[in-house]
Design a protein around this motif. Structure first.
Motif, PDB file in Angstrom:
ATOM      1  N   UNK A 165      44.005  -8.994  73.590  1.00 29.29           N
ATOM      2  CA  UNK A 165      43.225  -8.875  74.811  1.00 29.29           C
ATOM      3  C   UNK A 165      42.210  -7.733  74.690  1.00 29.29           C
ATOM      4  N   UNK A 166      42.550  -6.700  73.929  1.00 28.81           N
ATOM      5  CA  UNK A 166      41.597  -5.608  73.693  1.00 28.81           C
ATOM      6  C   UNK A 166      40.439  -6.110  72.836  1.00 28.81           C
ATOM      7  N   UNK A 167      40.741  -6.894  71.820  1.00 29.01           N
ATOM      8  CA  UNK A 167      39.682  -7.515  71.017  1.00 29.01           C
ATOM      9  C   UNK A 167      38.761  -8.346  71.898  1.00 29.01           C
ATOM     10  N   UNK A 168      39.357  -9.083  72.801  1.00 28.92           N
ATOM     11  CA  UNK A 168      38.586  -9.959  73.691  1.00 28.92           C
ATOM     12  C   UNK A 168      37.692  -9.131  74.620  1.00 28.92           C
ATOM     13  N   UNK A 169      38.228  -8.050  75.160  1.00 32.29           N
ATOM     14  CA  UNK A 169      37.431  -7.185  76.026  1.00 32.29           C
ATOM     15  C   UNK A 169      36.259  -6.586  75.257  1.00 32.29           C
ATOM     16  N   UNK A 170      36.527  -6.088  74.063  1.00 34.72           N
ATOM     17  CA  UNK A 170      35.471  -5.474  73.252  1.00 34.72           C
ATOM     18  C   UNK A 170      34.401  -6.496  72.916  1.00 34.72           C
TER      19      UNK A 170
ATOM     20  N   UNK B  83      33.493  -9.074  74.632  1.00 37.87           N
ATOM     21  CA  UNK B  83      32.663  -9.286  75.807  1.00 37.87           C
ATOM     22  C   UNK B  83      31.785  -8.083  76.121  1.00 37.87           C
ATOM     23  N   UNK B  84      32.359  -6.890  76.023  1.00 40.61           N
ATOM     24  CA  UNK B  84      31.629  -5.664  76.375  1.00 40.61           C
ATOM     25  C   UNK B  84      30.499  -5.351  75.393  1.00 40.61           C
ATOM     26  N   UNK B  85      30.667  -5.749  74.141  1.00 41.61           N
ATOM     27  CA  UNK B  85      29.632  -5.467  73.142  1.00 41.61           C
ATOM     28  C   UNK B  85      28.323  -6.205  73.412  1.00 41.61           C
ATOM     29  N   UNK B  86      28.357  -7.158  74.331  1.00 44.67           N
ATOM     30  CA  UNK B  86      27.136  -7.860  74.735  1.00 44.67           C
ATOM     31  C   UNK B  86      26.337  -7.039  75.742  1.00 44.67           C
ATOM     32  N   UNK B  87      26.887  -5.905  76.151  1.00 43.51           N
ATOM     33  CA  UNK B  87      26.241  -5.017  77.125  1.00 43.51           C
ATOM     34  C   UNK B  87      25.622  -3.836  76.381  1.00 43.51           C
ATOM     35  N   UNK B  88      24.349  -3.602  76.595  1.00 46.52           N
ATOM     36  CA  UNK B  88      23.638  -2.588  75.798  1.00 46.52           C
ATOM     37  C   UNK B  88      24.165  -1.178  76.045  1.00 46.52           C
ATOM     38  N   UNK B  89      24.773  -0.937  77.201  1.00 44.11           N
ATOM     39  CA  UNK B  89      25.242   0.412  77.527  1.00 44.11           C
ATOM     40  C   UNK B  89      26.705   0.644  77.167  1.00 44.11           C
ATOM     41  N   UNK B  90      27.306  -0.274  76.430  1.00 48.25           N
ATOM     42  CA  UNK B  90      28.701  -0.120  75.986  1.00 48.25           C
ATOM     43  C   UNK B  90      28.750   0.395  74.555  1.00 48.25           C
ATOM     44  N   UNK B  91      29.614   1.378  74.325  1.00 44.68           N
ATOM     45  CA  UNK B  91      29.854   1.863  72.968  1.00 44.68           C
ATOM     46  C   UNK B  91      31.336   2.185  72.810  1.00 44.68           C
TER      47      UNK B  91
ATOM     48  N   UNK C 225      28.274 -30.786  92.148  1.00 46.28           N
ATOM     49  CA  UNK C 225      28.640 -29.884  91.050  1.00 46.28           C
ATOM     50  C   UNK C 225      28.286 -28.449  91.425  1.00 46.28           C
ATOM     51  N   UNK C 226      29.253 -27.563  91.286  1.00 44.03           N
ATOM     52  CA  UNK C 226      29.003 -26.152  91.561  1.00 44.03           C
ATOM     53  C   UNK C 226      28.862 -25.329  90.287  1.00 44.03           C
ATOM     54  N   UNK C 227      29.421 -25.806  89.217  1.00 45.11           N
ATOM     55  CA  UNK C 227      29.483 -25.029  87.979  1.00 45.11           C
ATOM     56  C   UNK C 227      28.104 -24.598  87.511  1.00 45.11           C
ATOM     57  N   UNK C 228      27.969 -23.334  87.219  1.00 43.11           N
ATOM     58  CA  UNK C 228      26.758 -22.813  86.608  1.00 43.11           C
ATOM     59  C   UNK C 228      27.105 -22.256  85.236  1.00 43.11           C
ATOM     60  N   UNK C 229      26.093 -21.958  84.457  1.00 46.63           N
ATOM     61  CA  UNK C 229      26.338 -21.421  83.115  1.00 46.63           C
ATOM     62  C   UNK C 229      26.953 -20.028  83.219  1.00 46.63           C
ATOM     63  N   UNK C 230      27.969 -19.779  82.404  1.00 41.26           N
ATOM     64  CA  UNK C 230      28.602 -18.468  82.314  1.00 41.26           C
ATOM     65  C   UNK C 230      28.672 -18.049  80.853  1.00 41.26           C
ATOM     66  N   UNK C 231      28.673 -16.757  80.603  1.00 42.97           N
ATOM     67  CA  UNK C 231      28.906 -16.244  79.254  1.00 42.97           C
ATOM     68  C   UNK C 231      30.266 -16.751  78.794  1.00 42.97           C
TER      69      UNK C 231
ATOM     70  N   UNK D 203      31.803 -10.090  82.273  1.00 48.42           N
ATOM     71  CA  UNK D 203      31.378  -9.785  83.638  1.00 48.42           C
ATOM     72  C   UNK D 203      32.145  -8.605  84.233  1.00 48.42           C
ATOM     73  N   UNK D 204      33.444  -8.517  83.981  1.00 48.21           N
ATOM     74  CA  UNK D 204      34.202  -7.377  84.503  1.00 48.21           C
ATOM     75  C   UNK D 204      33.763  -6.087  83.823  1.00 48.21           C
ATOM     76  N   UNK D 205      33.496  -6.162  82.510  1.00 50.06           N
ATOM     77  CA  UNK D 205      33.037  -4.978  81.782  1.00 50.06           C
ATOM     78  C   UNK D 205      31.696  -4.502  82.314  1.00 50.06           C
ATOM     79  N   UNK D 206      30.785  -5.444  82.562  1.00 54.90           N
ATOM     80  CA  UNK D 206      29.463  -5.102  83.083  1.00 54.90           C
ATOM     81  C   UNK D 206      29.567  -4.453  84.460  1.00 54.90           C
TER      82      UNK D 206
END
Length: 327
Positions: free
Chosen positions: A12-17, A19-27, A269-275, A281-284
């Motif tokens: 789950x930590x790998x998964x969080x990282x 996702x978060x690495x797609x955010x420019x302000x995450x290190x 249909x309600x579904x929209x595109x998601x990462x 999204x939680x990391x952002x």
């Protein structure tokens, strides 16, 4: 830039990282584990040089601003409060803690140290969840909420062989309700608030945790049902039923395959595109709260976490699910 340390070196930590690495302000700058071998092995995957096996030293580190906590649930409160007392912002995996008392202590610690504290429940940050929330009036008034998340755990095979892994240990505050059921209950509280009545049943394993269960709740104008399991699978969708139609959700935790089915049979249909990695999204949102100086996230609020934990506590009481952390 927000520099992160992580506690927990599992998938789950790998998964969080990821996702978060797609955010420019995450290190990612530091890793904590109970063993040096695990800390270094995990850190090497990401080119991180700062590793720790002493929690207090990790918390005081000057190479991190925030901490992602994915240790077993029984340690969430201790790890979070140690880091917050050292001035670090904290995002804690769901479920937030073992019980209401721990959640209240975590919130008070965040206030006292003026740091951001957020539960890492991804569902409520997803674009499709926002669409569901905005579409309730289309089907309203809402009369029934049905959340279904039953996912057979590969660790259950080991359990049946006599090997009890972390997922089925009460001393770690685990089990089906805490690991899976929270995905059904947290969004319910986010949409409709705290229920008036909570009742629960479940199948208890010999290890002392629940393998599967059902929680039913009452609101003044609607009823709710949450079905969850770590020992069976389900292919049934989830639904929010209203007098004009139903919102049907395929995969509930990720809010995928979402549509409205009206009484005349027409579908919207309600579904929209998601990462693809929904933890993005939680990391952002957490990083934005840190940057804005918000100690409480506006979506995953402390009240939401606290009210959800109250539901979990009541459900555990009904099921007979007791943790060492409760004593």
């Amino acid at each position: 830039m927000v520099r992160f340390g992580v506690i927990g070196t599992n998938w789950i930590t790998d998964r969080f990282i990821d996702g978060a690495q797609k955010i420019k302000d995450f290190q990612l700058t530091a890793v904590y584990s109970r063993t040096e071998e695990n800390a270094k092995e995990f850190a090497n995957k990401y080119g991180v040089t700062s590793t720790y096996t002493d929690l207090s030293v990790f918390a005081e580190s000057d190479v991190i601003d925030a901490v992602y906590i994915a240790s077993p649930t029984a340690f969430h409160a201790e790890h979070a409060m140690t880091c917050m007392k050292a001035g670090k912002h904290v995002i804690v995996e769901k479920p937030f803690a073992s019980n209401q008392r721990e959640v209240e202590s975590m919130i008070e610690t965040a206030k006292a140290n003026n740091v951001t504290l957020m539960e890492a429940m991804k569902t409520t940050h997803l674009p499709n969840f926002d669409l569901v929330k905005k579409s309730l009036d289309k089907i309203g008034p809402v009369r029934r909420y049905v959340a279904n998340f039953c996912q057979y755990s590969s660790r259950y095979d080991k359990y049946k062989e006599g090997i009890v892994l972390n997922a089925f240990k009460p001393e770690l505050s685990n089990g089906s309700l805490m690991d899976i059921g929270v995905y059904c209950l947290y969004p319910m509280v986010a949409l409709f608030g705290a229920p008036e009545r909570v009742k629960a049943t479940g199948y208890m394993l010999d290890s002392g945790v629940d393998g599967e269960g059902t929680v039913t709740v009452d609101y003044p104008t609607l009823n709710g049902v949450a079905m969850f399991s770590k020992i069976t699978n389900s292919k049934l969708p989830s639904e929010i039923q209203g007098e004009k139609g139903s919102i049907v959700i395929g995969k509930f935790s990720d809010m995928r395959d979402v549509k409205i089915v009206y009484h005349d049979g027409t579908e919207e249909k309600l579904t929209t595109d998601q990462v693809e990695n929904s933890m993005y999204y939680e990391a952002l949102s957490f990083i934005q709260s840190v940057q804005k100086g918000e100690i409480e996230n506006s979506t995953n609020t402390w009240e939401l976490s606290l009210e959800t934990m109250k539901v979990l506590d009541q459900a555990r009481e009904d099921i007979g699910l007791v943790f060492p952390a409760d004593k």
